[in-house]
Design a protein around this motif. Structure first.
Motif, PDB file in Angstrom:
ATOM      1  N   UNK A  81     -10.068  71.989  43.686  1.00 24.90           N
ATOM      2  CA  UNK A  81      -9.980  73.124  44.784  1.00 24.90           C
ATOM      3  C   UNK A  81     -11.289  73.495  45.123  1.00 24.90           C
ATOM      4  N   UNK A  82     -11.504  73.671  46.449  1.00 26.13           N
ATOM      5  CA  UNK A  82     -12.604  74.194  46.804  1.00 26.13           C
ATOM      6  C   UNK A  82     -12.988  75.673  46.524  1.00 26.13           C
ATOM      7  N   UNK A  83     -11.984  76.587  46.434  1.00 27.00           N
ATOM      8  CA  UNK A  83     -11.990  77.884  46.081  1.00 27.00           C
ATOM      9  C   UNK A  83     -11.050  78.430  45.077  1.00 27.00           C
ATOM     10  N   UNK A  84     -11.294  79.200  44.024  1.00 34.26           N
ATOM     11  CA  UNK A  84     -10.406  79.598  43.061  1.00 34.26           C
ATOM     12  C   UNK A  84     -10.361  81.056  43.354  1.00 34.26           C
ATOM     13  N   UNK A  85      -9.210  81.656  43.245  1.00 33.93           N
ATOM     14  CA  UNK A  85      -8.823  83.301  43.087  1.00 33.93           C
ATOM     15  C   UNK A  85      -8.152  83.426  41.685  1.00 33.93           C
ATOM     16  N   UNK A  86      -8.643  84.319  40.868  1.00 36.94           N
ATOM     17  CA  UNK A  86      -8.081  84.331  39.386  1.00 36.94           C
ATOM     18  C   UNK A  86      -7.171  85.709  39.685  1.00 36.94           C
ATOM     19  N   UNK A  87      -5.682  85.550  39.643  1.00 41.95           N
ATOM     20  CA  UNK A  87      -5.000  86.784  39.715  1.00 41.95           C
ATOM     21  C   UNK A  87      -4.431  87.333  38.615  1.00 41.95           C
ATOM     22  N   UNK A  88      -4.786  88.487  38.047  1.00 46.13           N
ATOM     23  CA  UNK A  88      -4.265  88.950  36.819  1.00 46.13           C
ATOM     24  C   UNK A  88      -5.318  90.004  35.911  1.00 46.13           C
ATOM     25  N   UNK A  89      -4.990  90.129  34.669  1.00 46.13           N
ATOM     26  CA  UNK A  89      -5.991  91.095  33.939  1.00 46.13           C
ATOM     27  C   UNK A  89      -6.786  90.087  33.123  1.00 46.13           C
ATOM     28  N   UNK A  90      -8.108  90.879  32.837  1.00 47.71           N
ATOM     29  CA  UNK A  90      -8.960  90.125  31.999  1.00 47.71           C
ATOM     30  C   UNK A  90      -8.390  89.740  30.687  1.00 47.71           C
ATOM     31  N   UNK A  91      -7.343  90.388  29.935  1.00 54.56           N
ATOM     32  CA  UNK A  91      -7.045  90.159  28.638  1.00 54.56           C
ATOM     33  C   UNK A  91      -6.056  88.881  28.680  1.00 54.56           C
ATOM     34  N   UNK A  92      -5.745  88.332  30.114  1.00 57.48           N
ATOM     35  CA  UNK A  92      -4.972  87.214  30.106  1.00 57.48           C
ATOM     36  C   UNK A  92      -5.873  85.967  29.885  1.00 57.48           C
ATOM     37  N   UNK A  93      -7.070  86.061  30.172  1.00 52.33           N
ATOM     38  CA  UNK A  93      -7.876  84.858  29.926  1.00 52.33           C
ATOM     39  C   UNK A  93      -8.339  84.432  28.585  1.00 52.33           C
TER      40      UNK A  93
END
Length: 83
Positions: free
Chosen positions: A71-83
């Protein structure tokens, strides 16, 4: 207010990245990353972002559970504790 700011930032990023190095319009590859155990709100947010990216910019975004190196671009959707 924070979500509106995030959404505006996301749209701005897609606008900036929608032109290639030669200045001609391109269709960037976009992936929306959510976790496998994303709750209903996060899934809805990803699908709405996907829909708006398509409607506003003609971008086909894929919803994935792992970052896609292609992917050229990534969007991370969610909360930081999910990482």
């Amino acid at each position: 207010m924070r979500s509106l700011r995030t959404l505006l930032l996301a749209f701005s990023a897609v606008c900036v990245l929608s032109f290639g190095a030669d200045g001609l319009p391109t269709t960037p590859s976009v992936a929306l990353v959510i976790t496998n155990d994303a709750d209903a709100l996060e899934q809805y947010a990803a699908s709405e972002l996907q829909r708006y990216l398509t409607r506003l910019f003609g971008v086909t975004a894929r919803i994935v559970s792992l970052p896609d190196e292609a992917a050229d671009n990534l969007f991370f959707v969610g909360t930081t504790h999910d990482v």
